[in-house]
Design a protein around this motif. Sequence first.
Motif, PDB file in Angstrom:
ATOM      1  N   ASN A 173      46.366  44.121  41.996  1.00 12.75           N
ATOM      2  CA  ASN A 173      45.127  44.813  41.610  1.00 12.75           C
ATOM      3  C   ASN A 173      44.726  44.457  40.167  1.00 12.75           C
ATOM      4  OD1 ASN A 173      47.375  46.208  40.537  1.00 12.75           O
ATOM      5  ND2 ASN A 173      46.191  48.087  40.364  1.00 12.75           N
ATOM      6  N   TYR A 174      44.517  43.172  39.919  1.00 17.40           N
ATOM      7  CA  TYR A 174      44.292  42.699  38.553  1.00 17.40           C
ATOM      8  C   TYR A 174      43.030  43.289  37.928  1.00 17.40           C
ATOM      9  CZ  TYR A 174      48.000  39.354  39.513  1.00 17.40           C
ATOM     10  OH  TYR A 174      49.206  38.775  39.826  1.00 17.40           O
ATOM     11  N   ARG A 175      41.971  43.428  38.715  1.00 18.68           N
ATOM     12  CA  ARG A 175      40.737  43.978  38.157  1.00 18.68           C
ATOM     13  C   ARG A 175      40.977  45.410  37.654  1.00 18.68           C
ATOM     14  NH1 ARG A 175      35.428  42.565  39.004  1.00 18.68           N
ATOM     15  NH2 ARG A 175      36.040  41.214  40.749  1.00 18.68           N
ATOM     16  N   GLN A 176      41.688  46.195  38.455  1.00 18.26           N
ATOM     17  CA  GLN A 176      41.982  47.569  38.049  1.00 18.26           C
ATOM     18  C   GLN A 176      42.924  47.596  36.853  1.00 18.26           C
ATOM     19  OE1 GLN A 176      44.137  49.930  40.918  1.00 18.26           O
ATOM     20  NE2 GLN A 176      43.161  51.827  40.230  1.00 18.26           N
ATOM     21  N   GLN A 177      43.914  46.682  36.835  1.00 14.99           N
ATOM     22  CA  GLN A 177      44.834  46.616  35.698  1.00 14.99           C
ATOM     23  C   GLN A 177      44.087  46.268  34.411  1.00 14.99           C
ATOM     24  OE1 GLN A 177      48.652  44.540  36.167  1.00 14.99           O
ATOM     25  NE2 GLN A 177      48.301  44.506  38.373  1.00 14.99           N
ATOM     26  N   ILE A 178      43.170  45.335  34.489  1.00 15.84           N
ATOM     27  CA  ILE A 178      42.390  44.949  33.311  1.00 15.84           C
ATOM     28  C   ILE A 178      41.598  46.135  32.790  1.00 15.84           C
ATOM     29  CG2 ILE A 178      40.377  43.582  32.565  1.00 15.84           C
ATOM     30  CD1 ILE A 178      41.465  41.307  34.375  1.00 15.84           C
ATOM     31  N   ARG A 179      40.960  46.848  33.704  1.00 16.27           N
ATOM     32  CA  ARG A 179      40.164  48.016  33.307  1.00 16.27           C
ATOM     33  C   ARG A 179      41.050  49.068  32.643  1.00 16.27           C
ATOM     34  NH1 ARG A 179      37.779  48.925  38.044  1.00 16.27           N
ATOM     35  NH2 ARG A 179      39.378  50.367  38.772  1.00 16.27           N
ATOM     36  N   TRP A 180      42.217  49.323  33.232  1.00 18.39           N
ATOM     37  CA  TRP A 180      43.129  50.334  32.693  1.00 18.39           C
ATOM     38  C   TRP A 180      43.704  49.890  31.347  1.00 18.39           C
ATOM     39  CZ3 TRP A 180      48.211  50.466  31.199  1.00 18.39           C
ATOM     40  CH2 TRP A 180      48.765  51.732  30.977  1.00 18.39           C
ATOM     41  N   MET A 181      44.075  48.613  31.240  1.00 16.64           N
ATOM     42  CA  MET A 181      44.685  48.130  29.993  1.00 16.64           C
ATOM     43  C   MET A 181      43.704  48.182  28.828  1.00 16.64           C
ATOM     44  SD  MET A 181      47.366  45.068  30.943  1.00 16.64           S
ATOM     45  CE  MET A 181      46.309  44.118  32.027  1.00 16.64           C
ATOM     46  N   LYS A 182      42.431  47.932  29.078  1.00 19.07           N
ATOM     47  CA  LYS A 182      41.434  48.049  28.012  1.00 19.07           C
ATOM     48  C   LYS A 182      41.413  49.464  27.450  1.00 19.07           C
ATOM     49  CE  LYS A 182      38.050  44.508  29.378  1.00 19.07           C
ATOM     50  NZ  LYS A 182      36.643  44.305  29.795  1.00 19.07           N
ATOM     51  N   ARG A 183      41.413  50.449  28.328  1.00 16.46           N
ATOM     52  CA  ARG A 183      41.382  51.842  27.867  1.00 16.46           C
ATOM     53  C   ARG A 183      42.691  52.215  27.184  1.00 16.46           C
ATOM     54  NH1 ARG A 183      40.040  52.886  33.084  1.00 16.46           N
ATOM     55  NH2 ARG A 183      41.664  54.481  33.245  1.00 16.46           N
ATOM     56  N   GLU A 184      43.803  51.705  27.692  1.00 13.29           N
ATOM     57  CA  GLU A 184      45.097  52.009  27.089  1.00 13.29           C
ATOM     58  C   GLU A 184      45.195  51.412  25.686  1.00 13.29           C
ATOM     59  OE1 GLU A 184      48.990  53.789  27.270  1.00 13.29           O
ATOM     60  OE2 GLU A 184      47.071  54.078  28.288  1.00 13.29           O
ATOM     61  N   LEU A 185      44.639  50.231  25.491  1.00 11.15           N
ATOM     62  CA  LEU A 185      44.639  49.628  24.163  1.00 11.15           C
ATOM     63  C   LEU A 185      43.886  50.501  23.164  1.00 11.15           C
ATOM     64  CD1 LEU A 185      44.089  45.833  24.925  1.00 11.15           C
ATOM     65  CD2 LEU A 185      45.942  46.799  23.547  1.00 11.15           C
ATOM     66  N   GLU A 186      42.764  51.063  23.579  1.00 14.86           N
ATOM     67  CA  GLU A 186      42.008  51.940  22.690  1.00 14.86           C
ATOM     68  C   GLU A 186      42.808  53.193  22.359  1.00 14.86           C
ATOM     69  OE1 GLU A 186      39.058  51.346  21.150  1.00 14.86           O
ATOM     70  OE2 GLU A 186      39.423  49.359  21.966  1.00 14.86           O
ATOM     71  N   SER A 193      39.946  32.482  34.999  1.00 24.65           N
ATOM     72  CA  SER A 193      39.501  33.212  33.811  1.00 24.65           C
ATOM     73  C   SER A 193      39.988  34.654  33.819  1.00 24.65           C
ATOM     74  CB  SER A 193      37.973  33.176  33.714  1.00 24.65           C
ATOM     75  OG  SER A 193      37.378  33.798  34.847  1.00 24.65           O
ATOM     76  N   ARG A 194      39.991  35.288  34.992  1.00 18.82           N
ATOM     77  CA  ARG A 194      40.470  36.667  35.070  1.00 18.82           C
ATOM     78  C   ARG A 194      41.967  36.732  34.811  1.00 18.82           C
ATOM     79  NH1 ARG A 194      38.879  39.632  40.365  1.00 18.82           N
ATOM     80  NH2 ARG A 194      36.828  39.328  39.416  1.00 18.82           N
ATOM     81  N   LYS A 195      42.710  35.744  35.293  1.00 17.12           N
ATOM     82  CA  LYS A 195      44.153  35.726  35.057  1.00 17.12           C
ATOM     83  C   LYS A 195      44.449  35.596  33.571  1.00 17.12           C
ATOM     84  CE  LYS A 195      48.465  33.528  36.445  1.00 17.12           C
ATOM     85  NZ  LYS A 195      49.102  32.506  37.321  1.00 17.12           N
ATOM     86  N   LEU A 196      43.695  34.723  32.891  1.00 17.16           N
ATOM     87  CA  LEU A 196      43.897  34.568  31.444  1.00 17.16           C
ATOM     88  C   LEU A 196      43.539  35.857  30.704  1.00 17.16           C
ATOM     89  CD1 LEU A 196      42.489  30.954  30.922  1.00 17.16           C
ATOM     90  CD2 LEU A 196      44.881  31.692  30.739  1.00 17.16           C
ATOM     91  N   LYS A 197      42.485  36.519  31.142  1.00 17.05           N
ATOM     92  CA  LYS A 197      42.085  37.781  30.530  1.00 17.05           C
ATOM     93  C   LYS A 197      43.177  38.829  30.727  1.00 17.05           C
ATOM     94  CE  LYS A 197      38.113  40.916  30.410  1.00 17.05           C
ATOM     95  NZ  LYS A 197      36.776  41.200  31.007  1.00 17.05           N
ATOM     96  N   TRP A 198      43.741  38.864  31.929  1.00 16.23           N
ATOM     97  CA  TRP A 198      44.829  39.801  32.244  1.00 16.23           C
ATOM     98  C   TRP A 198      46.041  39.520  31.365  1.00 16.23           C
ATOM     99  CZ3 TRP A 198      49.688  38.643  34.358  1.00 16.23           C
ATOM    100  CH2 TRP A 198      50.434  39.747  34.787  1.00 16.23           C
TER     101      TRP A 198
END
Length: 245
Positions: free
Chosen positions: A189-202, A4-9
């Motif tokens: 570091n997928y968890r960190q990438q996900i967190r960063w990408m969310k903020r970058e999208l905003e 699920s995390r991979k798909l989210k990433w």
Amino acid sequence: MSASRKLKWKKLVNQLRYMYEELDIVEEMSTTAAREFQEYYDEFCQKKDIDIEQLNKNHAERIKHLYSDADAETSAGKIPYSGSTGIVPFDEQSVASDPKDALHTEENAFESDSPIPGDDREMHDIFSKLFKKLAIQLHPDKINTMDLTDEQQADMLKMFTTARSALDERRYFILIDYAEKLKIPLPKNYRQQIRWMKRELETVRTSIGEQMRTYNYMFAEADSEEARDDLMKQFIQQLFQIDIP
């Protein structure tokens, strides 16, 4: 990494790719429309017998305030239009709200994780390492060009140049695309990438929203003479606080 995390990433990588493409298009539309806006503005003022040169002098401070990043002292009574930096129509509702609301939809209304100190720096360091791995396979000084055609060498040099720009511009999804193409292992570091990408999208959504609210962009979208004339009236009212019938 869980499935699920991979798909989210993967979803976030795709969203970033799309949103940056959207930003590039919107900025190009604004830049292209700037000169057309100026020409139409000049013609409109001439048709309406408006003394723009005198109005510019009378409202120099107001213009300077509206164009905080432009020189209010213009030649021949022209208002400066530099690329995509058209001013935004004043409107109490738009001023009170966040520009990103212009693109807010149910699909992108996710909760962004709070920023963690050092995230940006660590992400840049991690993708700098990925870039160095890419460079080993792409840079002309690092590879054996004897077995490559001129076209292949040109393609690899273009990829290297694009990857270097992507690193500088934090468009890490390009590095991810190239790494997958060249079968280079991705940062874990997928968890960190996900967190960063969310903020970058905003951040990107906000930039798109700001561009779409400029006169240059709205002029590009205007599809009739009536719509363009209405835009000119709104623009002149904002600049000089006079109503044009």
